[in-house]
Motif scaffolding. Structure first.
Motif, PDB file in Angstrom:
ATOM      1  N   GLU A  72     -14.753  39.825  72.802  1.00  0.00           N
ATOM      2  CA  GLU A  72     -15.070  39.548  71.407  1.00  0.00           C
ATOM      3  C   GLU A  72     -13.792  39.059  70.748  1.00  0.00           C
ATOM      4  O   GLU A  72     -12.775  38.952  71.434  1.00  0.00           O
ATOM      5  N   PRO A  73     -13.819  38.755  69.448  1.00  0.00           N
ATOM      6  CA  PRO A  73     -12.574  38.304  68.816  1.00  0.00           C
ATOM      7  C   PRO A  73     -11.421  39.270  69.083  1.00  0.00           C
ATOM      8  O   PRO A  73     -11.580  40.485  68.993  1.00  0.00           O
ATOM      9  N   GLY A  74     -10.302  38.723  69.477  1.00  0.00           N
ATOM     10  CA  GLY A  74      -9.132  39.527  69.829  1.00  0.00           C
ATOM     11  C   GLY A  74      -8.947  39.685  71.323  1.00  0.00           C
ATOM     12  O   GLY A  74      -7.946  40.225  71.781  1.00  0.00           O
ATOM     13  N   GLN A  75      -9.916  39.217  72.103  1.00  0.00           N
ATOM     14  CA  GLN A  75      -9.822  39.373  73.562  1.00  0.00           C
ATOM     15  C   GLN A  75      -8.628  38.611  74.120  1.00  0.00           C
ATOM     16  O   GLN A  75      -8.089  37.712  73.501  1.00  0.00           O
ATOM     17  N   MET A  76      -8.219  39.017  75.312  1.00  0.00           N
ATOM     18  CA  MET A  76      -7.124  38.354  76.001  1.00  0.00           C
ATOM     19  C   MET A  76      -7.549  38.132  77.451  1.00  0.00           C
ATOM     20  O   MET A  76      -7.958  39.101  78.095  1.00  0.00           O
ATOM     21  N   HIS A 101      -0.244  56.328  78.021  1.00  0.00           N
ATOM     22  CA  HIS A 101      -1.497  56.437  77.273  1.00  0.00           C
ATOM     23  C   HIS A 101      -2.233  55.098  77.209  1.00  0.00           C
ATOM     24  O   HIS A 101      -2.183  54.402  76.195  1.00  0.00           O
ATOM     25  N   PRO A 102      -2.951  54.742  78.253  1.00  0.00           N
ATOM     26  CA  PRO A 102      -3.689  53.479  78.218  1.00  0.00           C
ATOM     27  C   PRO A 102      -4.708  53.423  77.087  1.00  0.00           C
ATOM     28  O   PRO A 102      -4.977  52.357  76.541  1.00  0.00           O
ATOM     29  N   GLU A 103      -5.260  54.567  76.686  1.00  0.00           N
ATOM     30  CA  GLU A 103      -6.264  54.593  75.618  1.00  0.00           C
ATOM     31  C   GLU A 103      -5.680  54.230  74.249  1.00  0.00           C
ATOM     32  O   GLU A 103      -6.410  53.897  73.326  1.00  0.00           O
ATOM     33  N   LYS A 104      -4.357  54.269  74.103  1.00  0.00           N
ATOM     34  CA  LYS A 104      -3.688  53.908  72.849  1.00  0.00           C
ATOM     35  C   LYS A 104      -3.041  52.524  72.929  1.00  0.00           C
ATOM     36  O   LYS A 104      -2.366  52.105  72.005  1.00  0.00           O
ATOM     37  N   SER A 105      -3.226  51.812  74.039  1.00  0.00           N
ATOM     38  CA  SER A 105      -2.546  50.544  74.288  1.00  0.00           C
ATOM     39  C   SER A 105      -3.420  49.350  73.916  1.00  0.00           C
ATOM     40  O   SER A 105      -4.446  49.095  74.547  1.00  0.00           O
ATOM     41  N   VAL A 106      -2.989  48.611  72.892  1.00  0.00           N
ATOM     42  CA  VAL A 106      -3.724  47.443  72.414  1.00  0.00           C
ATOM     43  C   VAL A 106      -3.792  46.363  73.500  1.00  0.00           C
ATOM     44  O   VAL A 106      -4.820  45.706  73.660  1.00  0.00           O
ATOM     45  N   LYS A 120      10.279  44.396  73.443  1.00  0.00           N
ATOM     46  CA  LYS A 120       9.612  44.635  72.174  1.00  0.00           C
ATOM     47  C   LYS A 120       8.116  44.816  72.365  1.00  0.00           C
ATOM     48  O   LYS A 120       7.341  44.602  71.462  1.00  0.00           O
ATOM     49  N   LEU A 121       7.712  45.227  73.544  1.00  0.00           N
ATOM     50  CA  LEU A 121       6.310  45.443  73.867  1.00  0.00           C
ATOM     51  C   LEU A 121       6.007  46.929  74.057  1.00  0.00           C
ATOM     52  O   LEU A 121       4.989  47.416  73.587  1.00  0.00           O
ATOM     53  N   ILE A 122       6.923  47.638  74.688  1.00  0.00           N
ATOM     54  CA  ILE A 122       6.720  49.042  75.010  1.00  0.00           C
ATOM     55  C   ILE A 122       6.938  49.905  73.764  1.00  0.00           C
ATOM     56  O   ILE A 122       7.979  49.834  73.120  1.00  0.00           O
ATOM     57  N   ASP A 123       5.929  50.693  73.425  1.00  0.00           N
ATOM     58  CA  ASP A 123       5.938  51.619  72.291  1.00  0.00           C
ATOM     59  C   ASP A 123       6.089  50.901  70.941  1.00  0.00           C
ATOM     60  O   ASP A 123       6.457  51.521  69.949  1.00  0.00           O
ATOM     61  N   ALA A 124       5.778  49.616  70.901  1.00  0.00           N
ATOM     62  CA  ALA A 124       5.869  48.844  69.659  1.00  0.00           C
ATOM     63  C   ALA A 124       4.569  48.971  68.869  1.00  0.00           C
ATOM     64  O   ALA A 124       3.474  48.958  69.435  1.00  0.00           O
ATOM     65  N   ILE A 125       4.702  49.092  67.559  1.00  0.00           N
ATOM     66  CA  ILE A 125       3.540  49.164  66.677  1.00  0.00           C
ATOM     67  C   ILE A 125       2.966  47.761  66.519  1.00  0.00           C
ATOM     68  O   ILE A 125       3.705  46.814  66.252  1.00  0.00           O
ATOM     69  N   PRO A 126       1.655  47.602  66.696  1.00  0.00           N
ATOM     70  CA  PRO A 126       1.042  46.278  66.557  1.00  0.00           C
ATOM     71  C   PRO A 126       1.261  45.707  65.157  1.00  0.00           C
ATOM     72  O   PRO A 126       1.127  46.422  64.163  1.00  0.00           O
ATOM     73  N   GLN A 127       1.574  44.434  65.092  1.00  0.00           N
ATOM     74  CA  GLN A 127       1.800  43.764  63.817  1.00  0.00           C
ATOM     75  C   GLN A 127       0.504  43.284  63.178  1.00  0.00           C
ATOM     76  O   GLN A 127       0.456  43.049  61.982  1.00  0.00           O
ATOM     77  N   HIS A 128      -0.549  43.098  63.965  1.00  0.00           N
ATOM     78  CA  HIS A 128      -1.761  42.494  63.449  1.00  0.00           C
ATOM     79  C   HIS A 128      -2.947  43.446  63.494  1.00  0.00           C
ATOM     80  O   HIS A 128      -3.308  44.022  62.506  1.00  0.00           O
ATOM     81  N   HIS A 129      -3.550  43.618  64.616  1.00  0.00           N
ATOM     82  CA  HIS A 129      -4.805  44.371  64.708  1.00  0.00           C
ATOM     83  C   HIS A 129      -4.630  45.568  65.632  1.00  0.00           C
ATOM     84  O   HIS A 129      -4.099  45.444  66.723  1.00  0.00           O
ATOM     85  N   THR A 130      -5.116  46.728  65.176  1.00  0.00           N
ATOM     86  CA  THR A 130      -5.049  47.938  66.009  1.00  0.00           C
ATOM     87  C   THR A 130      -6.405  48.275  66.626  1.00  0.00           C
ATOM     88  O   THR A 130      -6.497  49.228  67.396  1.00  0.00           O
ATOM     89  N   ASP A 168      -3.066  55.835  66.408  1.00  0.00           N
ATOM     90  CA  ASP A 168      -1.673  55.810  66.886  1.00  0.00           C
ATOM     91  C   ASP A 168      -1.453  54.676  67.895  1.00  0.00           C
ATOM     92  O   ASP A 168      -0.759  54.840  68.900  1.00  0.00           O
ATOM     93  N   ALA A 169      -2.048  53.521  67.623  1.00  0.00           N
ATOM     94  CA  ALA A 169      -1.992  52.377  68.542  1.00  0.00           C
ATOM     95  C   ALA A 169      -0.565  51.871  68.741  1.00  0.00           C
ATOM     96  O   ALA A 169       0.256  51.886  67.830  1.00  0.00           O
ATOM     97  N   ARG A 170      -0.311  51.417  69.959  1.00  0.00           N
ATOM     98  CA  ARG A 170       0.933  50.746  70.323  1.00  0.00           C
ATOM     99  C   ARG A 170       0.554  49.518  71.138  1.00  0.00           C
ATOM    100  O   ARG A 170      -0.527  49.470  71.726  1.00  0.00           O
ATOM    101  N   LEU A 171       1.432  48.536  71.206  1.00  0.00           N
ATOM    102  CA  LEU A 171       1.135  47.390  72.068  1.00  0.00           C
ATOM    103  C   LEU A 171       0.953  47.893  73.489  1.00  0.00           C
ATOM    104  O   LEU A 171      -0.043  47.588  74.137  1.00  0.00           O
ATOM    105  N   VAL A 172       1.923  48.648  73.970  1.00  0.00           N
ATOM    106  CA  VAL A 172       1.804  49.381  75.238  1.00  0.00           C
ATOM    107  C   VAL A 172       2.325  50.789  74.958  1.00  0.00           C
ATOM    108  O   VAL A 172       3.497  50.957  74.622  1.00  0.00           O
TER     109      VAL A 172
END
Length: 66
Positions: free
Chosen positions: A38-42, A24-29, A1-11, A16-20
């Motif tokens: 900053e806030p949201g970092q991992m 397209h790394p530029e579209k990967s949250v 549920k990570l690959i090509d999944a639409i983010p539930q919280h913040h994009t 066209d953001a996806r979790l992964v």
């Protein structure tokens, strides 16, 4: 549920953001959260410096996905 999944919280305003987003790394949250300090970092706590080697590895992994 990570690959090509639409983010539930913040994009992070990524179009066209996806979790992964395969290929397209530029579209990967996930990658974006690894890069930012900053806030949201991992990881969320106890880090002020991005892990550049990990970022390169994950970016390559995403880029090579079909």
């Amino acid at each position: 549920k990570l690959i090509d999944a639409i983010p539930q919280h913040h994009t992070f305003k990524i179009p066209d953001a996806r979790l992964v987003a395969p290929g397209h790394p530029e579209k990967s949250v996930l990658l974006h959260r690894m890069i930012i300090r900053e806030p949201g970092q991992m990881p969320q706590l106890a880090t002020s410096i991005p892990d550049t080697e990990a970022i390169k590895l994950i970016e390559q992994w995403i880029r090579e996905m079909k």
